[in-house]
Write an enzyme that holds these catalytic residues in place. Structure first.
Site, short mmCIF file in Angstrom:
data_model
loop_
_atom_site.label_atom_id
_atom_site.label_comp_id
_atom_site.label_asym_id
_atom_site.label_seq_id
_atom_site.Cartn_x
_atom_site.Cartn_y
_atom_site.Cartn_z
N ASP A 39 0.68 -1.01 0.17
CA ASP A 39 0.17 -0.03 -0.27
C ASP A 39 0.93 1.57 0.18
O ASP A 39 1.43 1.67 -0.78
CB ASP A 39 -0.94 -0.10 1.38
CG ASP A 39 -2.27 1.06 1.18
OD1 ASP A 39 -1.91 1.49 0.47
OD2 ASP A 39 -2.63 0.60 1.95
N LYS A 95 -1.17 -1.17 -4.39
CA LYS A 95 -2.00 -0.15 -5.12
C LYS A 95 -0.99 0.72 -4.87
O LYS A 95 -0.70 1.81 -4.14
CB LYS A 95 -2.64 -0.07 -3.45
CG LYS A 95 -4.12 0.24 -3.08
CD LYS A 95 -4.95 0.34 -1.84
CE LYS A 95 -6.31 -0.64 -1.47
NZ LYS A 95 -6.37 0.62 -0.12
N VAL A 99 -10.81 -2.52 0.63
CA VAL A 99 -10.78 -4.32 0.05
C VAL A 99 -10.50 -4.87 1.54
O VAL A 99 -9.43 -4.84 2.01
CB VAL A 99 -9.83 -4.75 -1.02
CG1 VAL A 99 -10.08 -3.83 -1.98
CG2 VAL A 99 -7.89 -4.14 -1.08
N ASP A 131 -7.50 -7.48 6.32
CA ASP A 131 -9.48 -7.18 7.17
C ASP A 131 -9.24 -6.16 7.04
O ASP A 131 -9.29 -5.33 6.78
CB ASP A 131 -8.21 -8.09 8.51
CG ASP A 131 -7.38 -6.61 9.06
OD1 ASP A 131 -6.36 -6.28 8.79
OD2 ASP A 131 -7.60 -5.69 9.93
N ARG A 147 -11.22 -11.30 7.48
CA ARG A 147 -9.67 -11.86 7.16
C ARG A 147 -10.41 -13.42 6.26
O ARG A 147 -9.71 -14.16 5.89
CB ARG A 147 -8.94 -12.52 8.14
CG ARG A 147 -8.36 -11.02 8.32
CD ARG A 147 -7.29 -10.98 9.22
NE ARG A 147 -6.47 -10.21 10.05
CZ ARG A 147 -6.06 -9.47 10.06
NH1 ARG A 147 -5.21 -9.76 8.50
NH2 ARG A 147 -5.63 -8.74 10.48
#
Ligand code: PRP
Length: 225
Positions: free
Chosen positions: A129, A157, A179, A185, A191
């Site tokens: 991320d 991402k 997401v 999570d 999850r």
């Protein structure tokens, strides 16, 4: 001649996924999950392709797979059952604790047990991320003097990147959306979904309005913060 100049087969392009109507969300999750972004079949097929690339690159030496807890729980299991190579497995526990949708400070909750010196390491994470986690962990790992480190993430991402870090093997390129599922999570939930899905905004809006801030989990953080 071309084959001599490029002795390794070129990697296939990484699939990009976009939120569009597709597979139906199972009734049980329909209140919270708006749509399925990546189905379990798509994940399984993509992992088999990634695993072939990894096997090709690591052939001939025993590898150490280092997986980041907790988000990799499903991805790791499916990935390593497709890695037909001798390997050893170790885990690093790392988590970001922060209120609201801001990224928090990284906390190591479990250290490595195996010796990394001179080893061929595959570092596995569920999502790349901002890159803060991978950047930090890579620094820690490099200090242990492995022979080489390759990184593998299911989701990338790219739009959210802060640290200059990229993964060697990427499952899917995804846009800047919240997401969950397949290990990822939101406030420690979801999850166990077998697919990667998008939450209805009311789920994370509600969470951010609670008096006691929940830890959304960086995979579940809302973009553009
Ligand atoms: C999530 C995810 C990655 C990290 C990626 O972990 O599993 O490790 O965030 O985000 P970054 O690129 O912005 O650093 P989290 O800290 O939420 O812990 P978890 O794996 O237990 O969900």
């Amino acid at each position: 001649i071309l084959a001599l100049e490029h002795p390794r087969p070129m990697k296939r392009p990484v699939p990009e996924v976009h939120p569009k109507p597709g597979a139906r969300v199972p009734r049980l999750w329909r209140q919270e999950v708006e749509r399925i972004l990546i189905t379990d079949d798509q994940i399984a097929r993509r992992i088999r392709i990634m695993a072939r690339e990894i096997v090709r690159d690591f052939a001939g030496r025993e590898m150490v797979v280092v997986s980041l807890l907790n988000g990799t729980v499903m991805f790791l299991g499916d990935l390593i059952r497709n890695l037909s190579l001798p390997l050893r497995l170790d885990f690093i526990g790392v988590s970001s604790y922060g209120a609201g949708t801001e990224s928090g400070e990284l906390v190591f909750t479990k250290e490595l047990r195996l010796d990394m010196r001179g080893r061929d390491v595959l570092l596995v994470d569920d999502i790349l991320d901002t890159g803060k986690t991978l950047y930090r962990v890579l620094g820690k790992l490099r200090a242990l003097k492995p022979r080489r480190i390759k990184t593998c993430v299911l989701l990338n991402k790219a739009a959210r990147r802060i640290e200059a870090v990229e993964a060697d093997y990427v499952g899917f390129e995804i846009p800047d959306i919240v997401v969950v599922g397949y290990g990822l999570d939101f406030a420690e939930r979801y999850r166990n979904l077998p697919f990667v899905g998008m939450l209805h905004p009311h789920v994370y809006d509600q969470a951010s309005q609670q008096v006691k801030p929940v830890r959304p989990g960086k995979a579940g953080r809302q973009g553009g913060d």
